[in-house]
Structures are given as structure tokens and as C-alpha cells.
Design a protein around this motif. Structure first.
Motif, PDB file in Angstrom:
ATOM      1  N   ALA A 124      21.395  -2.636 -11.768  1.00 55.02           N
ATOM      2  CA  ALA A 124      20.361  -1.828 -12.422  1.00 55.02           C
ATOM      3  C   ALA A 124      18.955  -2.349 -12.154  1.00 55.02           C
ATOM      4  N   THR A 125      18.836  -3.532 -11.558  1.00 51.85           N
ATOM      5  CA  THR A 125      17.531  -4.166 -11.371  1.00 51.85           C
ATOM      6  C   THR A 125      16.997  -3.918  -9.961  1.00 51.85           C
ATOM      7  N   TYR A 126      15.729  -3.512  -9.894  1.00 53.98           N
ATOM      8  CA  TYR A 126      15.065  -3.214  -8.624  1.00 53.98           C
ATOM      9  C   TYR A 126      13.741  -3.972  -8.585  1.00 53.98           C
ATOM     10  N   THR A 127      13.326  -4.359  -7.374  1.00 57.43           N
ATOM     11  CA  THR A 127      12.127  -5.182  -7.227  1.00 57.43           C
ATOM     12  C   THR A 127      11.326  -4.756  -6.000  1.00 57.43           C
ATOM     13  N   PHE A 128      10.001  -4.802  -6.131  1.00 54.44           N
ATOM     14  CA  PHE A 128       9.112  -4.629  -4.977  1.00 54.44           C
ATOM     15  C   PHE A 128       7.818  -5.371  -5.265  1.00 54.44           C
ATOM     16  N   THR A 129       6.925  -5.427  -4.300  1.00 53.39           N
ATOM     17  CA  THR A 129       5.660  -6.131  -4.475  1.00 53.39           C
ATOM     18  C   THR A 129       4.486  -5.177  -4.272  1.00 53.39           C
ATOM     19  N   ILE A 130       3.358  -5.578  -4.867  1.00 54.39           N
ATOM     20  CA  ILE A 130       2.088  -4.882  -4.662  1.00 54.39           C
ATOM     21  C   ILE A 130       1.108  -5.916  -4.115  1.00 54.39           C
ATOM     22  N   THR A 131       0.529  -5.630  -2.976  1.00 51.70           N
ATOM     23  CA  THR A 131      -0.460  -6.513  -2.362  1.00 51.70           C
ATOM     24  C   THR A 131      -1.861  -6.033  -2.711  1.00 51.70           C
ATOM     25  N   GLY A 132      -2.707  -6.964  -3.148  1.00 51.22           N
ATOM     26  CA  GLY A 132      -4.104  -6.623  -3.415  1.00 51.22           C
ATOM     27  C   GLY A 132      -4.332  -5.869  -4.707  1.00 51.22           C
ATOM     28  N   ALA A 133      -3.525  -6.128  -5.718  1.00 51.59           N
ATOM     29  CA  ALA A 133      -3.739  -5.492  -7.023  1.00 51.59           C
ATOM     30  C   ALA A 133      -4.968  -6.100  -7.699  1.00 51.59           C
ATOM     31  N   THR A 134      -5.622  -5.303  -8.542  1.00 46.75           N
ATOM     32  CA  THR A 134      -6.785  -5.766  -9.303  1.00 46.75           C
ATOM     33  C   THR A 134      -6.653  -5.300 -10.751  1.00 46.75           C
ATOM     34  N   ALA A 135      -7.698  -5.554 -11.515  1.00 50.73           N
ATOM     35  CA  ALA A 135      -7.708  -5.135 -12.917  1.00 50.73           C
ATOM     36  C   ALA A 135      -7.702  -3.617 -13.070  1.00 50.73           C
ATOM     37  N   GLU A 136      -7.978  -2.882 -11.986  1.00 50.41           N
ATOM     38  CA  GLU A 136      -7.989  -1.417 -12.035  1.00 50.41           C
ATOM     39  C   GLU A 136      -6.664  -0.805 -11.581  1.00 50.41           C
ATOM     40  N   THR A 137      -5.714  -1.632 -11.186  1.00 56.16           N
ATOM     41  CA  THR A 137      -4.445  -1.130 -10.658  1.00 56.16           C
ATOM     42  C   THR A 137      -3.527  -0.678 -11.786  1.00 56.16           C
ATOM     43  N   GLN A 138      -2.839   0.450 -11.559  1.00 52.43           N
ATOM     44  CA  GLN A 138      -1.788   0.931 -12.451  1.00 52.43           C
ATOM     45  C   GLN A 138      -0.539   1.232 -11.636  1.00 52.43           C
ATOM     46  N   LEU A 139       0.599   0.888 -12.186  1.00 47.88           N
ATOM     47  CA  LEU A 139       1.889   1.169 -11.563  1.00 47.88           C
ATOM     48  C   LEU A 139       2.273   2.622 -11.830  1.00 47.88           C
ATOM     49  N   GLN A 140       2.832   3.298 -10.808  1.00 44.67           N
ATOM     50  CA  GLN A 140       3.271   4.685 -10.965  1.00 44.67           C
ATOM     51  C   GLN A 140       4.703   4.821 -10.451  1.00 44.67           C
ATOM     52  N   LEU A 141       5.591   5.317 -11.316  1.00 43.04           N
ATOM     53  CA  LEU A 141       6.996   5.545 -10.966  1.00 43.04           C
ATOM     54  C   LEU A 141       7.306   7.021 -11.196  1.00 43.04           C
ATOM     55  N   LEU A 142       7.755   7.720 -10.148  1.00 42.54           N
ATOM     56  CA  LEU A 142       7.950   9.175 -10.198  1.00 42.54           C
ATOM     57  C   LEU A 142       9.377   9.526  -9.792  1.00 42.54           C
ATOM     58  N   GLY A 143      10.042  10.303 -10.644  1.00 46.64           N
ATOM     59  CA  GLY A 143      11.385  10.772 -10.330  1.00 46.64           C
ATOM     60  C   GLY A 143      11.341  11.956  -9.377  1.00 46.64           C
ATOM     61  N   GLY A 144      11.580  11.715  -8.086  1.00 49.14           N
ATOM     62  CA  GLY A 144      11.575  12.783  -7.081  1.00 49.14           C
ATOM     63  C   GLY A 144      10.186  13.297  -6.816  1.00 49.14           C
ATOM     64  N   ASP A 145       9.880  14.476  -7.357  1.00 47.15           N
ATOM     65  CA  ASP A 145       8.560  15.092  -7.204  1.00 47.15           C
ATOM     66  C   ASP A 145       8.260  15.875  -8.470  1.00 47.15           C
ATOM     67  N   PHE A 146       7.009  16.324  -8.616  1.00 49.27           N
ATOM     68  CA  PHE A 146       6.655  17.060  -9.827  1.00 49.27           C
ATOM     69  C   PHE A 146       7.306  18.446  -9.854  1.00 49.27           C
ATOM     70  N   ALA A 147       7.374  19.123  -8.709  1.00 53.12           N
ATOM     71  CA  ALA A 147       7.986  20.458  -8.626  1.00 53.12           C
ATOM     72  C   ALA A 147       9.329  20.332  -7.918  1.00 53.12           C
ATOM     73  N   LEU A 148      10.423  20.623  -8.632  1.00 53.88           N
ATOM     74  CA  LEU A 148      11.764  20.417  -8.078  1.00 53.88           C
ATOM     75  C   LEU A 148      12.571  21.708  -7.959  1.00 53.88           C
ATOM     76  N   VAL A 149      12.008  22.825  -8.385  1.00 53.12           N
ATOM     77  CA  VAL A 149      12.735  24.090  -8.262  1.00 53.12           C
ATOM     78  C   VAL A 149      12.935  24.390  -6.778  1.00 53.12           C
ATOM     79  N   GLY A 150      14.184  24.548  -6.376  1.00 51.56           N
ATOM     80  CA  GLY A 150      14.499  24.826  -4.982  1.00 51.56           C
ATOM     81  C   GLY A 150      14.511  23.604  -4.093  1.00 51.56           C
ATOM     82  N   VAL A 151      14.347  22.423  -4.682  1.00 51.50           N
ATOM     83  CA  VAL A 151      14.351  21.168  -3.926  1.00 51.50           C
ATOM     84  C   VAL A 151      15.634  20.414  -4.239  1.00 51.50           C
ATOM     85  N   GLY A 152      16.485  20.216  -3.233  1.00 53.72           N
ATOM     86  CA  GLY A 152      17.735  19.497  -3.442  1.00 53.72           C
ATOM     87  C   GLY A 152      18.542  20.122  -4.558  1.00 53.72           C
ATOM     88  N   LYS A 153      18.940  19.303  -5.513  1.00 51.97           N
ATOM     89  CA  LYS A 153      19.716  19.786  -6.654  1.00 51.97           C
ATOM     90  C   LYS A 153      18.829  20.355  -7.760  1.00 51.97           C
TER      91      LYS A 153
END
Length: 384
Positions: free
Chosen positions: A339-368
Motif C-alpha cells: 500500500a506504500t508508494y514513494t517518489f521525490t520532488i526536486t527543487g521544492a520551496t515554501a510555495e510548493t504544494q503536492l497534488q495527487l489526482l485520480g485519473g483525470d477530472f473528466a472521466l465520462v467515456g474514458v476507460g471504465k
């Protein structure tokens, strides 16, 4: 103590001076005391010390008629017992009996505040102070504290400054000692908190819905969260394909991204503790959505940043599918290494925010047409 101005039995209107309960002296320990006495009199009176000394005083030292005065005895930080006699003057005439104040001698001591529990310093560093009480000449030294600098030393305090900690928790020992009394040394542990942690979130403040993944009743979409919950700093991009809803759902101790036909992203608070470009490691737990009957969603989790920084990967395939027979409450799966996943961010600063997105915002007609992902235990930490 009582005084009459003649030998006749006291009658109404005759001069008199009485201290209630007729005390003749006061014995005090090293801590000092403030002791009050009630005067009954129809005369002017005065309390007069019979020798020099600032450690005890009468207040007020004069009065007329009935009143109250106090003996105020200071703490004795010396190694000598001390005595002060006081005389009472009534109408200017000294009375034959003296009042004796005695105080115990102190012993050499060093007391360091918080010596047992220690001092905790924030990972961001900054100034801090150690308070102490002593009646001997003293010095101090710090062991394993090259990250601590002296600012100022007074009779009762040591003012220090800690550098910012960009690594794991670290500790130093400060020892106060006296060359003349070597057995009196006192030590305190100074611990600076782990400075490598930029962000750590377990979502244990969310208590909606069920831990069982396919039970959706009771879950709460982010745009309906309370203000206290939103103040935690997590947010989501309004999905323009779904009436600008924030398609992230609160569960019991974790969140779900997306719904049928529409994806949702989870956006972290800014990495505010960073004061320069920094490389960080992101660790999180994720589980893909599967119905009770075994039908599986698409299982792509796109990762990225808002603001400065470059991720080491663009997406993960979340493939640790639930086994509802072996884990009906969906709790054991979170503890499995898969269940554990890992990656790195190079050059992060105080203005950086992490973004995690399930697939895409519009999924009608996309895959399942569905790409729901469960997330928990997100951690961002500085790497060398």
C-alpha cells in the motif's frame, strides 16, 4: 505582647497597646514568609529594627490605634542563620520586651528549571532560555551542542539560540556546575525536534462514513467539510465538469478521490518550513476502488506539484487490490507494504504544494469511467 501605661487594671479610656495572641518572636525557614499581626491600641506605635539588615522588615512600621502590620522575611540564600530583634515604641517610649525574628541558614544549591523533563526546541530553531536558581558561583557547558550558540547569561538564566534543524531529532546536554561545590552539578537535556519532516498527515481527524471501501454512505465531500477541517490546509481543485464540486470524500481516517464519471485531486498545504530550494521525499499509502462483487475501477494516480519543483514520476498504477474476504473491514490492507508508494520532488520551496489526482477530472467515456483511489498517511521529508 500587651502594654498598659500604668500599673492599674486597664479600664475603658485608659491607654493600651496589645498584639493579639501575645507573640514574642517568629521562626522562619529558608523560604521566607509574610506574617501579619493585629494591633489593638488607642495610642501611636512604631516597630523599630534593632540592627541593620534588609532581609526582614515591618510594614507598615508605624500606626495609630488599632491596625495590622506584617513582618516580611525574604528567602535566605546565604549559608548563615540570621536574627533580627524589633522593639515596639508606644507614644515614643520603648517597651521592655523585644520581638525576635530568626531564620534558618540555607545550604548550597543549584536548581535548573525543567531539569527532569528536559527542554524541547522547535525544528525551526530560534532563541530559548533555561532558568535556574542558585546561591553559589556557577558556570555551564554544553555537550554535543555545536548547533547551539550562547546569547546572554544572567544570574538566573541562560539565553541560547538553536540553528534550524534540517535533519532528524537531535539532543545536547547542558550542565551547570560550581567549582567550589562540585557535587552540586545539574544537567538538562535539550532536544530539537525532527526538522526533516515537511508535512505529515494521517487524517485521523476525519470521522465520516465507513472504513469499508465499497460502503459509500456517510462519506462527506470536501466542499461540505467544516471550517475546522478546511483549516487543516488540504484542498481540491473544483471540478468544472461536475458543477465545480471538490470531488474528494472524507472517510474514517482517510480520503477518497473521485466518483463515477469524475476524478478528484487532493492538494496539500504549502511546504512552508522550507527556506530554500530543497529536495524532498514523498511517501503515501493508496488503495484502488473495487466493488463488493469484485468490479475494479481504473487505477491510475497522477502525481505532481503546484508551484516550484519537479517530481521523479508522473503517475503510479495503484494495484494493491482489496481482498474483502480476508480483510472485511478494510483495515489490514493499509498495513501491507504494497500500500506504500514513494517518489521525490526536486527543487521544492515554501510555495510548493503536492497534488495527487485520480485519473483525470473528466472521466465520462474514458476507460471504465471511474478512477477512485483511497489515500492515507502522506509524509513529505527532506532528503540529503
Amino acid at each position: 505582647m500587651s502594654v498598659s501605661c500604668n500599673d492599674d487594671e486597664e479600664t475603658a479610656g485608659e491607654p493600651y497597646f496589645i498584639i493579639e495572641e501575645n507573640p514574642t518572636g517568629l521562626s522562619v525557614d529558608i523560604n521566607g514568609i509574610t506574617q501579619s499581626y493585629v494591633v489593638r491600641s488607642n495610642q501611636s506605635w512604631e516597630v523599630v529594627a534593632q540592627s541593620e539588615g534588609e532581609w526582614v522588615k515591618a510594614f507598615p512600621s508605624k500606626g495609630d490605634d488599632d491596625g495590622i502590620f506584617k513582618f516580611i522575611v525574604e528567602e535566605n540564600n546565604t549559608f548563615d542563620a540570621r536574627v533580627m530583634n524589633f522593639a515596639f515604641l508606644v507614644n515614643g517610649k520603648e517597651q521592655p520586651a523585644l520581638f525576635r525574628v530568626e531564620q534558618e541558614a540555607n545550604v548550597p544549591f543549584i536548581t535548573v528549571q525543567n531539569a527532569e523533563e528536559g527542554i524541547s526546541v522547535a525544528s525551526a530553531g530560534g532563541n530559548f532560555q533555561i532558568n535556574l536558581s542558585t546561591n553559589v558561583e556557577w558556570t555551564y557547558q554544553i555537550t554535543n551542542g555545536d548547533w547551539i550558540q550562547d546569547i546572554e547569561t544572567t544570574e538566573t538564566s541562560i539565553k541560547l539560540s538553536a540553528e534550524k534543524n534540517k535533519g532528524t531529532e537531535r539532543s545536547a546536554t547542558l550542565t551547570v556546575s560550581s567549582a567550589n561545590h562540585p557535587t552540586l552539578s545539574k544537567s538538562v537535556t535539550i532536544t530539537q525536534l525532527d526538522g526533516s519532516i515537511v508535512l505529515e498527515e494521517h487524517f485521523d481527524w476525519l470521522t465520516y462514513g465507513s472504513t469499508i471501501f465499497y460502503t459509500t454512505s456517510g462519506e462527506k465531500r470536501m466542499d461540505s467539510w467544516t471550517q475546522d477541517e478546511m483549516d487543516r490546509g488540504w484542498t481540491s481543485t473544483p471540478n468544472t465538469s461536475s458543477s465545480n464540486q471538490q470531488v474528494v470524500y472524507a472517510r474514517t481516517g482517510f480520503v477518497k478521490l473521485g466518483k463515477t464519471g469524475y476524478g478528484g485531486d487532493l492538494v496539500s498545504p504549502k511546504f512552508l518550513i522550507l527556506d530554500e530550494e530543497t529536495d524532498v521525499k514523498v511517501t503515501f499509502k493508496a488503495v484502488p476502488y473495487q466493488t463488493k462483487g469484485g468490479t475494479q475501477d481504473d487505477n491510475t494516480l497522477n502525481v505532481g506539484v503546484i508551484g516550484p519543483g519537479t517530481t521523479s514520476v508522473d503517475a503510479f498504477t495503484i494495484s494493491n487490490w482489496p481482498d474483502y474476504d480476508a480483510d472485511p473491514d478494510c483495515t489490514a490492507i493499509w498495513e501491507d507494504a504494497s500500500a506504500t508508494y514513494t517518489f521525490t520532488i526536486t527543487g521544492a520551496t515554501a510555495e510548493t504544494q503536492l497534488q495527487l489526482l485520480g485519473g483525470d477530472f473528466a472521466l465520462v467515456g474514458v476507460g471504465k469511467g471511474k478512477n477512485r483511489i483511497f489515500l492515507d498517511d502522506i509524509k513529505v521529508e527532506i532528503i540529503d
